[in-house]
Structure formats: structure tokens, C-alpha cells
Design a protein around this motif. Structure first.
Motif, PDB file in Angstrom:
ATOM      1  N   UNK A 160     -17.849   6.657   4.911  1.00 38.15           N
ATOM      2  CA  UNK A 160     -16.395   6.690   4.983  1.00 38.15           C
ATOM      3  C   UNK A 160     -15.875   6.126   6.292  1.00 38.15           C
ATOM      4  N   UNK A 161     -16.544   6.516   7.400  1.00 40.73           N
ATOM      5  CA  UNK A 161     -16.131   6.005   8.709  1.00 40.73           C
ATOM      6  C   UNK A 161     -16.336   4.501   8.797  1.00 40.73           C
ATOM      7  N   UNK A 162     -17.463   4.034   8.249  1.00 40.82           N
ATOM      8  CA  UNK A 162     -17.723   2.597   8.257  1.00 40.82           C
ATOM      9  C   UNK A 162     -16.646   1.839   7.498  1.00 40.82           C
ATOM     10  N   UNK A 163     -16.267   2.401   6.329  1.00 39.63           N
ATOM     11  CA  UNK A 163     -15.216   1.772   5.544  1.00 39.63           C
ATOM     12  C   UNK A 163     -13.898   1.788   6.296  1.00 39.63           C
ATOM     13  N   UNK A 164     -13.621   2.942   6.960  1.00 37.29           N
ATOM     14  CA  UNK A 164     -12.397   3.043   7.751  1.00 37.29           C
ATOM     15  C   UNK A 164     -12.379   2.019   8.872  1.00 37.29           C
ATOM     16  N   UNK A 165     -13.541   1.892   9.542  1.00 44.85           N
ATOM     17  CA  UNK A 165     -13.639   0.924  10.631  1.00 44.85           C
ATOM     18  C   UNK A 165     -13.424  -0.489  10.095  1.00 44.85           C
ATOM     19  N   UNK A 166     -14.065  -0.790   8.960  1.00 40.88           N
ATOM     20  CA  UNK A 166     -13.897  -2.123   8.363  1.00 40.88           C
ATOM     21  C   UNK A 166     -12.445  -2.372   7.987  1.00 40.88           C
ATOM     22  N   UNK A 167     -11.805  -1.324   7.421  1.00 45.49           N
ATOM     23  CA  UNK A 167     -10.389  -1.458   7.059  1.00 45.49           C
ATOM     24  C   UNK A 167      -9.538  -1.692   8.303  1.00 45.49           C
ATOM     25  N   UNK A 168      -9.847  -0.918   9.374  1.00 47.28           N
ATOM     26  CA  UNK A 168      -9.087  -1.068  10.620  1.00 47.28           C
ATOM     27  C   UNK A 168      -9.295  -2.441  11.233  1.00 47.28           C
ATOM     28  N   UNK A 169     -10.557  -2.921  11.183  1.00 46.07           N
ATOM     29  CA  UNK A 169     -10.840  -4.251  11.722  1.00 46.07           C
ATOM     30  C   UNK A 169     -10.053  -5.306  10.953  1.00 46.07           C
ATOM     31  N   UNK A 170     -10.086  -5.185   9.616  1.00 49.50           N
ATOM     32  CA  UNK A 170      -9.355  -6.144   8.792  1.00 49.50           C
ATOM     33  C   UNK A 170      -7.847  -6.058   9.062  1.00 49.50           C
ATOM     34  N   UNK A 171      -7.374  -4.792   9.174  1.00 48.75           N
ATOM     35  CA  UNK A 171      -5.948  -4.596   9.440  1.00 48.75           C
ATOM     36  C   UNK A 171      -5.574  -5.152  10.807  1.00 48.75           C
ATOM     37  N   UNK A 172      -6.449  -4.917  11.801  1.00 50.02           N
ATOM     38  CA  UNK A 172      -6.174  -5.431  13.147  1.00 50.02           C
ATOM     39  C   UNK A 172      -6.166  -6.954  13.174  1.00 50.02           C
ATOM     40  N   UNK A 173      -7.077  -7.559  12.377  1.00 58.88           N
ATOM     41  CA  UNK A 173      -7.102  -9.015  12.328  1.00 58.88           C
ATOM     42  C   UNK A 173      -5.808  -9.558  11.741  1.00 58.88           C
ATOM     43  N   UNK A 174      -5.328  -8.868  10.702  1.00 57.78           N
ATOM     44  CA  UNK A 174      -4.058  -9.290  10.098  1.00 57.78           C
ATOM     45  C   UNK A 174      -2.927  -9.140  11.103  1.00 57.78           C
ATOM     46  N   UNK A 175      -2.947  -7.986  11.809  1.00 58.21           N
ATOM     47  CA  UNK A 175      -1.898  -7.742  12.815  1.00 58.21           C
ATOM     48  C   UNK A 175      -1.987  -8.760  13.950  1.00 58.21           C
ATOM     49  N   UNK A 176      -3.222  -9.034  14.379  1.00 56.26           N
ATOM     50  CA  UNK A 176      -3.398 -10.005  15.457  1.00 56.26           C
ATOM     51  C   UNK A 176      -2.902 -11.384  15.036  1.00 56.26           C
ATOM     52  N   UNK A 177      -3.232 -11.747  13.789  1.00 57.02           N
ATOM     53  CA  UNK A 177      -2.774 -13.043  13.287  1.00 57.02           C
ATOM     54  C   UNK A 177      -1.249 -13.083  13.209  1.00 57.02           C
ATOM     55  N   UNK A 178      -0.677 -11.942  12.754  1.00 51.94           N
ATOM     56  CA  UNK A 178       0.781 -11.860  12.660  1.00 51.94           C
ATOM     57  C   UNK A 178       1.422 -11.931  14.040  1.00 51.94           C
TER      58      UNK A 178
END
Length: 287
Positions: A160-178
Motif C-alpha cells: 500500500x505504501x509503495x502504491x501511495x509513493x508511486x501515486x505521489x511521485x506520479x502526482x508530483x510529476x504532474x504538478x511539477x510539469x504544471x
């Protein structure tokens, strides 16, 4: 005299025969005893071999128990848990083997003519040790089951934590791109330079006779003719001309003209924030 000699000879003969019979009887008894002793020794050797086998089984069980340490907190992975399961399975198999061997010993002693109190007591001790080891393995199995549940929970938590981290990484990448896109847009400006006729052709300026030049009056000017820059880093614009003037409004004191050794001009923006505060479009007419 002759009769006396015959009588003595007869007595000696019968005495000799009696001695031979007694010797033969003693030999027969001795042979029978040897057979019994051999049978006893063979039976006792078999019993002792079984005892030694059971004792060796308990020794191997003890070694395996020493390898199983559920309290040390070392069960950090599937391999450790699997090793413990293998050790406990080995202990269980050895316990069953000892249980079968002890049952055989009991049956052997029941049918034995040479069973002693000491042998029966030794078997009783083996049965007590077997019962104690059986209880220990049951406790270990219970603890292992508890550990397995905990490990499963940890695995789920880690997943679950790994998935959360992956989700956060993906979300952060989207935010960073934005953010990068927004940042680029916030710091973007566009410039163009050209002759009066070139700028007219692109509908960037319009100029009629005896009228003031109009700049970017209509939305149909050619935006592709402009070059996009980042106002934070792009502060010099080389014009490849000896004569130039700004057609868009930019505050005085926020820029200067620099000439190279050929007299060609470069616009140097000295205060970008103020320079671009009125317009993000820069139009320069060159001659």
C-alpha cells in the motif's frame, strides 16, 4: 589276584564313562547358555540401536529448534519465514519418526524375555521427552502462524505504501510539469524585429499616410513571426542593424543599446521586470 585286577579295571572303566557323560552334559548346557546369551545380546543390541536412533533424533530436533528464533525479530522477508517453516517441518517429521520408534521399542520390550526395569524406565523418559518436544513444536507452530499474519499485514502495508509513493511521485510529476508550464507562461515574452515593410506584411504594424504608426492593433497579426523568450534569462537581443527603435511601450531606464565593433546594435534589458511590465510583446523597427 587276577579277579581283583579285573574288578579294579571294571570300576575304572565305569568311572571313566560316567565322567564322559557329565562332561557332555556340561558342554550341552554351556552351548545352550551361549545361544541364550547370543540371543539376549542381539536383542539388547537392537534395543540400544533403537535408543541411539531416538536420541539422535532428539539431538537433531534441538539443533533445529535453536535455528528457529521467532523472538529475535529477524523475520524480515519471505526467505526467513520460509526457512523457519522448513525447520519446523523437519522437527515435526523427526518427532513423528521418534514417536514411531518409541512405540516399536515398547512393543519389543513387552515381548522380550530380557526386559529390565531400567529399560522400561528409559523408555518412559523418552516418552516424556517426546511429549515435551511435541508441546514445544505446537507452540512454535502457533507463534509462526501469528508471525505469518503479521508478515502478511506488513506486506500489505508495504504494498500500500509503495502504491501511495508511486501515486505521489506520479502526482508530483504532474504538478511539477504544471508548475513548469505555468512558470514558463508567467515568464514568457515575445519579440520581433524587422523593417517597416516586413512588419506591415505580417500585420504587426499598420501605418497610413500622415498617421501615427499603430502597433498590434488587430488580433490577426502573425504571432508565429515572433520569437518566444524567458524574461529571466533572455536579456540581450542582437539586431544586426545600426539603426533601431522600439515600437512597443517599455519604461525608460530599463534597457540600453550596445554597439559592437561594426556598429551593429544589441538591445540589453537591464531591468526585466519593469521592462516587460507594460507589454509582453516587443516590436523593434530596424533600418
Amino acid at each position: 589276584m587276577k579277579k581283583l585286577l579285573l574288578l579294579c579295571a571294571g570300576v575304572a572303566f565305569f568311572s571313566s564313562c560316567g565322567e564322559m557323560k557329565r562332561n557332555e552334559a556340561l558342554k550341552a548346557q554351556n552351548d545352550s547358555l551361549n545361544v541364550v546369551l547370543a540371543e539376549r545380546d542381539a536383542e539388547l543390541d537392537g534395543i540400544m540401536a533403537a535408543f541411539n536412533e531416538v536420541q539422535e533424533g532428539f539431538r537433531l530436533i534441538n539443533e533445529a529448534e535453536n535455528r528457529v528464533d521467532l523472538q529475535s525479530g529477524q523475520m524480515e522477508g519471505a526467505s526467513s519465514a520460509q526457512k523457519i517453516r522448513e525447520d519446523i517441518r523437519f522437527i515435526s517429521e523427526k518427532l513423528q519418526s521418534n514417536r514411531d520408534r518409541i512405540a516399536e521399542l515398547e512393543k519389543q520390550l513387552e515381548n522380550s524375555k530380557y526386559a529390565s526395569g531400567q529399560l522400561k524406565k528409559a523408555i518412559a523418559n523418552l516418552k516424556e521427552e517426546l511429549a515435551a518436544k511435541t508441546q514445544q513444536i505446537e507452540t512454535l507452530q502457533t507463534e509462526l502462524a501469528s508471525k505469518n499474519i503479521r508478515i502478511a499485514e506488513l506486506d500489505d502495508a508495504v504494498a500500500g505504501l509503495t502504491q501511495n509513493v508511486n501515486d505521489l511521485v506520479a502526482e508530483n510529476k504532474v504538478k511539477e510539469a504544471l508548475v513548469a508550464t505555468q512558470d514558463k507562461a508567467l515568464n514568457a515574452a515575445w519579440f520581433v524585429f524587422g523593417t517597416s515593410s516586413e512588419l506591415k506584411d505580417q500585420k504587426i504594424i499598420s501605418k497610413k499616410f500622415l498617421q501615427k504608426t499603430k502597433v498590434l492593433e488587430n488580433d490577426d497579426f502573425n504571432k508565429d513571426y515572433f520569437t518566444q523568450i524567458d524574461i529571466r534569462t533572455d536579456k540581450k537581443i542582437k539586431l544586426y542593424s545600426k539603426d533601431a527603435k522600439l515600437l512597443t511601450p517599455h519604461p525608460e531606464g530599463t534597457y540600453e543599446w550596445k554597439k559592437d565593433d561594426k556598429g551593429q546594435l544589441t538591445l540589453v534589458i537591464t531591468n526585466p521586470n519593469k521592462f516587460w511590465s507594460i507589454s509582453r510583446y516587443l516590436v523593434i523597427e530596424v533600418k
